[in-house]
Write an enzyme that holds these catalytic residues in place. Structure first.
Site, short mmCIF file in Angstrom:
data_model
loop_
_atom_site.label_atom_id
_atom_site.label_comp_id
_atom_site.label_asym_id
_atom_site.label_seq_id
_atom_site.Cartn_x
_atom_site.Cartn_y
_atom_site.Cartn_z
N HIS A 71 -8.41 0.88 -3.79
CA HIS A 71 -9.33 0.72 -2.66
C HIS A 71 -10.02 2.05 -2.41
O HIS A 71 -9.41 2.98 -1.90
CB HIS A 71 -8.50 0.27 -1.43
CG HIS A 71 -9.28 0.15 -0.17
ND1 HIS A 71 -8.67 0.02 1.07
CD2 HIS A 71 -10.61 0.11 0.08
CE1 HIS A 71 -9.59 -0.07 2.01
NE2 HIS A 71 -10.77 -0.02 1.44
N MET B 45 -11.61 -5.75 5.96
CA MET B 45 -10.73 -4.79 6.63
C MET B 45 -10.33 -5.34 8.00
O MET B 45 -11.18 -5.77 8.77
CB MET B 45 -11.42 -3.43 6.80
CG MET B 45 -11.58 -2.63 5.51
SD MET B 45 -10.04 -2.30 4.62
CE MET B 45 -9.11 -1.33 5.82
N MET C 37 -12.24 4.41 -0.50
CA MET C 37 -12.90 4.70 0.78
C MET C 37 -13.61 6.04 0.61
O MET C 37 -13.20 7.07 1.13
CB MET C 37 -11.85 4.76 1.90
CG MET C 37 -11.31 3.37 2.26
SD MET C 37 -9.79 3.43 3.21
CE MET C 37 -8.62 3.46 1.84
N GLY D 229 -9.05 4.19 7.14
CA GLY D 229 -8.80 5.63 7.31
C GLY D 229 -7.35 6.00 7.50
O GLY D 229 -6.93 7.06 7.06
N PHE D 230 -6.59 5.12 8.13
CA PHE D 230 -5.19 5.45 8.40
C PHE D 230 -4.31 4.22 8.31
O PHE D 230 -4.74 3.12 8.65
CB PHE D 230 -5.04 6.05 9.81
CG PHE D 230 -5.87 7.29 10.01
CD1 PHE D 230 -5.40 8.53 9.58
CD2 PHE D 230 -7.12 7.21 10.59
CE1 PHE D 230 -6.17 9.67 9.73
CE2 PHE D 230 -7.91 8.36 10.75
CZ PHE D 230 -7.44 9.59 10.33
N GLY D 231 -3.08 4.43 7.86
CA GLY D 231 -2.09 3.36 7.89
C GLY D 231 -1.50 3.26 9.29
O GLY D 231 -1.74 4.11 10.15
N ASP E 3 -6.54 -6.14 4.82
CA ASP E 3 -5.92 -4.83 4.73
C ASP E 3 -5.92 -4.16 6.10
O ASP E 3 -6.97 -3.89 6.66
CB ASP E 3 -6.72 -3.98 3.72
CG ASP E 3 -6.15 -2.60 3.50
OD1 ASP E 3 -5.05 -2.30 3.98
OD2 ASP E 3 -6.84 -1.79 2.83
N GLY E 4 -4.70 -3.92 6.61
CA GLY E 4 -4.54 -3.18 7.85
C GLY E 4 -3.81 -3.96 8.91
O GLY E 4 -4.23 -5.05 9.29
N GLY E 5 -2.67 -3.44 9.31
CA GLY E 5 -1.94 -4.04 10.43
C GLY E 5 -1.25 -5.36 10.12
O GLY E 5 -0.91 -6.12 11.03
N SER F 194 0.83 -1.21 0.00
CA SER F 194 0.00 0.00 0.00
C SER F 194 0.86 1.25 0.00
O SER F 194 1.58 1.52 0.96
CB SER F 194 -0.91 0.02 1.23
OG SER F 194 -1.49 1.31 1.37
N GLY G 223 1.17 -1.91 4.21
CA GLY G 223 1.66 -0.55 4.03
C GLY G 223 2.93 -0.31 4.82
O GLY G 223 4.04 -0.41 4.30
N SER G 224 2.75 -0.06 6.11
CA SER G 224 3.90 0.26 6.97
C SER G 224 4.94 -0.84 6.98
O SER G 224 6.14 -0.56 6.99
CB SER G 224 3.44 0.47 8.42
OG SER G 224 2.27 1.22 8.45
N ASP H 112 -4.85 3.54 -1.97
CA ASP H 112 -5.95 3.91 -1.07
C ASP H 112 -6.48 5.30 -1.38
O ASP H 112 -5.77 6.29 -1.23
CB ASP H 112 -5.43 3.92 0.38
CG ASP H 112 -5.20 2.52 0.91
OD1 ASP H 112 -6.13 1.71 0.87
OD2 ASP H 112 -4.07 2.25 1.38
N HIS I 10 -1.33 -1.54 -4.05
CA HIS I 10 -2.58 -1.11 -3.39
C HIS I 10 -2.62 0.41 -3.28
O HIS I 10 -1.69 1.03 -2.76
CB HIS I 10 -2.65 -1.76 -2.01
CG HIS I 10 -3.95 -1.58 -1.30
ND1 HIS I 10 -5.06 -2.36 -1.55
CD2 HIS I 10 -4.33 -0.71 -0.33
CE1 HIS I 10 -6.06 -1.98 -0.75
NE2 HIS I 10 -5.64 -0.97 -0.01
N MET J 128 -9.11 8.13 -0.29
CA MET J 128 -9.95 8.55 0.85
C MET J 128 -10.53 9.92 0.60
O MET J 128 -9.84 10.80 0.09
CB MET J 128 -9.09 8.61 2.12
CG MET J 128 -8.38 7.33 2.45
SD MET J 128 -7.40 7.55 3.95
CE MET J 128 -6.63 5.93 4.04
C1 DX5 Z 1 -6.27 1.90 5.68
C2 DX5 Z 1 -5.87 1.52 4.29
C3 DX5 Z 1 -4.75 0.57 4.26
C4 DX5 Z 1 -3.45 1.06 4.84
C5 DX5 Z 1 -2.77 -0.13 5.46
O1 DX5 Z 1 -7.48 2.52 5.66
O2 DX5 Z 1 -6.95 0.94 3.61
O3 DX5 Z 1 -4.55 0.07 2.95
O4 DX5 Z 1 -2.61 1.65 3.89
O5 DX5 Z 1 -1.66 0.30 6.15
P1 DX5 Z 1 -0.89 -0.62 7.19
O6 DX5 Z 1 -0.42 -1.83 6.46
O7 DX5 Z 1 0.21 0.27 7.66
O8 DX5 Z 1 -1.87 -0.96 8.29
ZN ZN Z 2 -6.51 -0.09 1.71
#
Ligand code: DX5
Ligand code: ZN
Length: 217
Positions: free
Chosen positions: A65, A136, A67, A141-143, A174-176, A7, A196-197, A34, A32, A36
């Site tokens: 993706h 999800m 949002m 909303g946030f990485g 997706d996420g964490g 991401s 992502g991170s 995102d 990926h 928003m």
């Molecule tokens: C969050 C996004 C994710 C985000 C994941 O709303 O949809 O795609 O980038 O980031 P990580 O992998 O850092 O949780």
């Molecule tokens: Zn995403």
């Protein structure tokens, strides 16, 4: 097949082209992206011009993706910008089937997503209509948020609903996602893994390679 989808929300935007090349060279098949809108989720990320610009830099599958509220308004523009897969949130669409049909009419793959608080049952009418289901594993909303442990059961439930119907549709998470839980989400039934991170913090190429290795093992 297990697929890593890094991401770019977590990328270093002043070096975005290089960051994409790094994960491409590492062997990640998807990218990926995102989007928003500040309404469906609190934050605002980027949109069509960014996708258009990076499209010329990579042959990776663009996994977009959305949002955003009322996603049908923008499907055509995202398709034209270079999206290959367009995933929208069921919570954001009045008529999910119309959104799926619109995506397919433009020759793109359609994904449907549920937030952590949405029951899997709402997916039922669309299981055989979509190419991918995104569960999800954080609140969108946030990485950089921690993985919500309770979502393992949702991944399992979605995979079971598909299996029961003889469908082998992609299940995305997706996420964490980190090197510590990637094998667990795959064991639960996910096969398209957004990160992502855990990719872009540090050496993106090495991180992506490590995650891909874990996914294969
Ligand atoms: C969050 C996004 C994710 C985000 C994941 O709303 O949809 O795609 O980038 O980031 P990580 O992998 O850092 O949780
Ligand atoms: Zn995403």
């Amino acid at each position: 097949m297990n697929i890593l989808s890094p991401s770019i929300l977590a990328a270093d935007f002043k070096n975005l082209g290089q960051q994409i090349a790094d994960v491409d060279e590492a062997g990640a098949p998807y990218l990926h992206v995102d989007v928003m809108d500040g309404t469906f989720v609190p934050s605002i990320s980027f949109g069509m011009p960014v996708i258009k610009s990076i499209r010329s830099a990579s042959d990776m599958v663009f996994d977009v993706h959305l949002m955003i509220v009322d996603p049908i308004r923008y499907i055509e523009e995202f398709a034209e910008s270079g999206a290959d897969i367009i995933t929208f949130h069921i919570e954001a669409a009045d008529d999910p089937q119309a959104v799926i049909d619109k995506i397919h009419s433009l020759g793109k793959k359609a994904g449907i997503s549920i937030k952590p608080g949405t029951a899997v049952d709402v997916l039922e009418p669309y299981l055989d209509k979509v190419d991918m289901i995104l569960v999800m594993t954080v609140e969108p909303g946030f990485g950089g948020q921690p993985f919500i442990e309770a979502t393992y059961d949702k991944i399992k439930a979605v995979r079971k609903m598909l299996n029961d119907r003889g469908l082998d549709t992609d299940v995305q998470v997706d996420g964490g996602i980190t090197k510590d839980n990637i094998k667990k989400v795959i064991a639960a039934g996910a096969n398209v893994i957004v990160a992502g991170s855990s990719v872009f913090r540090g050496d993106a190429k090495e991180n992506a390679k490590e995650l891909i290795k874990l996914m294969e093992a």
